[in-house]
Design an enzyme around this catalytic site. Structure first.
Site, PDB file in Angstrom:
ATOM      1  N   LYS A  78       0.838  -1.195   0.000  1.00  0.00           N
ATOM      2  CA  LYS A  78       0.000   0.000   0.000  1.00  0.00           C
ATOM      3  C   LYS A  78       0.877   1.250   0.000  1.00  0.00           C
ATOM      4  CE  LYS A  78      -3.885   2.064   2.574  1.00  0.00           C
ATOM      5  NZ  LYS A  78      -4.796   1.896   3.731  1.00  0.00           N
ATOM      6  N   SER A 158      -9.786   2.324   2.808  1.00  0.00           N
ATOM      7  CA  SER A 158      -8.845   3.025   1.946  1.00  0.00           C
ATOM      8  C   SER A 158      -7.886   2.087   1.215  1.00  0.00           C
ATOM      9  CB  SER A 158      -8.029   4.012   2.785  1.00  0.00           C
ATOM     10  OG  SER A 158      -7.225   3.307   3.731  1.00  0.00           O
ATOM     11  N   SER A 182     -10.430   0.080   7.099  1.00  0.00           N
ATOM     12  CA  SER A 182      -9.825   0.189   5.773  1.00  0.00           C
ATOM     13  C   SER A 182      -9.122  -1.059   5.273  1.00  0.00           C
ATOM     14  CB  SER A 182      -8.837   1.366   5.742  1.00  0.00           C
ATOM     15  OG  SER A 182      -9.537   2.583   5.756  1.00  0.00           O
TER      16      SER A 182
END
Length: 495
Positions: A78, A158, A182
């Protein structure tokens, strides 16, 4: 043997150790898959040269016979994790061009264990969002489609790029972060598995901060066993993180017996929401039946302060964000706005932050600054902290009563169309976190896993919440549920 991109982490580990494939071959197959999946917009920075170098080193290690479980496993990272010499933007324009000179503790642990980084993955800007639509790179796209529709769906947020990449078989696993859901919400929307560990189990050092008392990193994988393997590689005490717990990391995979006979599963009545889709309720009831059939006791419980969780979260998280994001001022690193003659420091700050931050980040910074201001600190922030303590106490009382884990829905709906909430009240988007934020406020471990599909073929997931520091027991309960659900569906390739 299956196609290399169809292997699980456990399957690839076993194939590598048996000499049935090589880390280089495994890496090349995934580099090709990731490079051909531009329509998903999951990978935003590709690192093929680094991946090939790491794969060659992994093969040498495998040949010596000293390879840990993650050795040679291709993963995505990420964009919130700082990776040395690689763009690490947190999907924000304000960090354009930032290449750290250091490695986050999580990526360092993964690389030390031999994992291979294919590249950086898309996300909501500064992890603020539930649909991956706030990213400076543009939205990531869910590989799943609803029925015969060609409409692009959200992979959640997210950690949307991580979820999309794992679901589309572009990597075997990915790192995610979870501040209010998330990891778990995107996992549920993409038919993947995501675990948020107990706060402090995984180091936050080198992860761009959103809300420091809530952020926690974890793995996103295609099944529970893979999550156990990857979490063990990521976890552990880190003296560079003052909130990191100095506790031994168990062998999580060895704890996956799937036997939960005699355990008690709590079903919180407050999670039955008005207007929740029938299919979500039906999937929850199916999950309850599966765990009962596995020998677990089912007990209705009350978590009475759940209804205050979302408002408390959306006071605490923006307050911490406004403090954490104050460092992005156009001076030390990242983007600086062009200035007019006569502009001073104040104008530089204002223009840089106005240009660099997207609308959602600006909204949360303003909310956070407001609730921390002198006239409202006690009225909002201190009240939210008290509510947080009550929510934590609700869980403590449930576990003290003999409950071993808690089963809830993971999301209030399946994946929705990108843009569907663009014009809506922001609160509509915030409601996507209604089942997940309590876990962050209480600092508990939670896992989301797919257990079925809706009538249009989209995946639906359930969430299990565990006792603090008992990720092994939580993963075992999830393994039991996964075994009985038998979810094997995958997105039909269109990208």
């Amino acid at each position: 043997m299956s196609a290399l991109t169809d292997l699980t982490i456990a399957g690839a580990r076993d194939a590598l150790r048996a000499g049935e494939t090589s880390a280089v071959a495994l890496t090349e197959a995934h580099l090709e898959a990731a490079g051909a999946a531009g329509a998903l917009n999951a990978f935003v920075h590709h690192t093929p040269d680094l991946a090939r170098e790491q794969a060659r080193a992994a093969d040498a290690r495998l040949a010596r016979g000293d390879a840990p479980a993650m050795c040679g496993i291709p993963i995505g990272v990420k964009d919130l994790f700082c990776t040395k010499g690689v763009p690490s933007q947190a999907a924000s324009r304000i960090l354009d061009g930032f290449r750290p000179e250091y490695e986050s503790t999580v990526t360092d642990k993964l690389f030390t264990s031999g994992a291979v980084m294919l590249g950086k993955l898309n996300m909501d800007e500064f992890a603020m969002g539930s649909s991956n639509e706030t990213s400076t790179y543009g939205a990531a796209v869910n590989p799943w489609r609803a029925g015969n529709s060609d409409a692009a769906l959200t992979p959640g947020g997210s950690s949307g790029g991580s979820a999309a990449a794992v679901a589309a078989h572009l990597c075997l696993g990915a790192t995610g972060t979870d501040t209010g859901g998330s990891i778990r919400q995107p996992a549920a929307l993409t038919g993947t598995v995501g675990i948020k560990p107990t706060y402090g189990r995984v180091s936050r050092w080198g992860i761009v901060a959103f809300a420091s008392s809530l952020d926690q990193a974890g793995p996103m994988t295609r099944n529970v066993r893979d999550a156990a393997i990857m979490l063990e590689a990521m976890a552990g005490h880190d003296p560079k993180d003052s909130t990191s717990a100095d506790l031994p990391v168990p062998d999580f995979e060895a704890m996956l017996t799937g036997d939960i006979r005699g355990q008690v599963i709590g079903i919180p009545r407050e999670y039955r929401l008005d207007g929740m889709p029938d299919e979500v309720e039906a999937r929850w009831q199916d999950g309850i039946a599966m765990l009962r059939d596995a020998g677990a006791g089912i007990r209705d419980i009350s978590l009475p302060h759940t209804k205050y969780a979302l408002p408390a979260y959306y006071v605490i998280a923006p307050a911490e964000a406004s403090s954490n994001l104050a460092r992005y001022d156009g001076v030390r690193f990242g983007r600086r706005a062009a200035l007019d003659q006569g502009d001073g420091v104040t104008e530089m700050y204002e223009k840089t932050r106005a240009e660099g931050f997207g609308d959602e980040v600006q909204r949360r910074v303003m909310v956070g600054t407001y609730v921390l201001s002198a006239g409202f600190y006690d009225a909002y922030y201190n009240h939210a902290r008290k509510v947080r303590a009550l929510i934590r106490r609700d869980f403590e009382e449930a576990f003290a009563s003999g409950v071993d884990a808690i089963l809830t829905p993971a999301t209030p709906s399946p994946a929705f169309e990108l843009g569907a909430m663009a014009e809506a009240d922001p609160i509509e988007m915030y409601l996507q976190d209604v089942f997940t934020v309590t876990v962050n406020l209480a600092g508990l471990p939670g896992i989301a896993l797919p257990t079925g599909q809706d009538r249009r073929g989209l995946p639906l997931g359930l969430q299990l919440i565990g006792r603090p520091w008992e990720e092994g027991a939580l993963l075992n309960a999830a393994q039991c549920l996964e075994d009985r659900a038998g979810f094997v569906a995958r997105a039909e390739k269109w990208w």
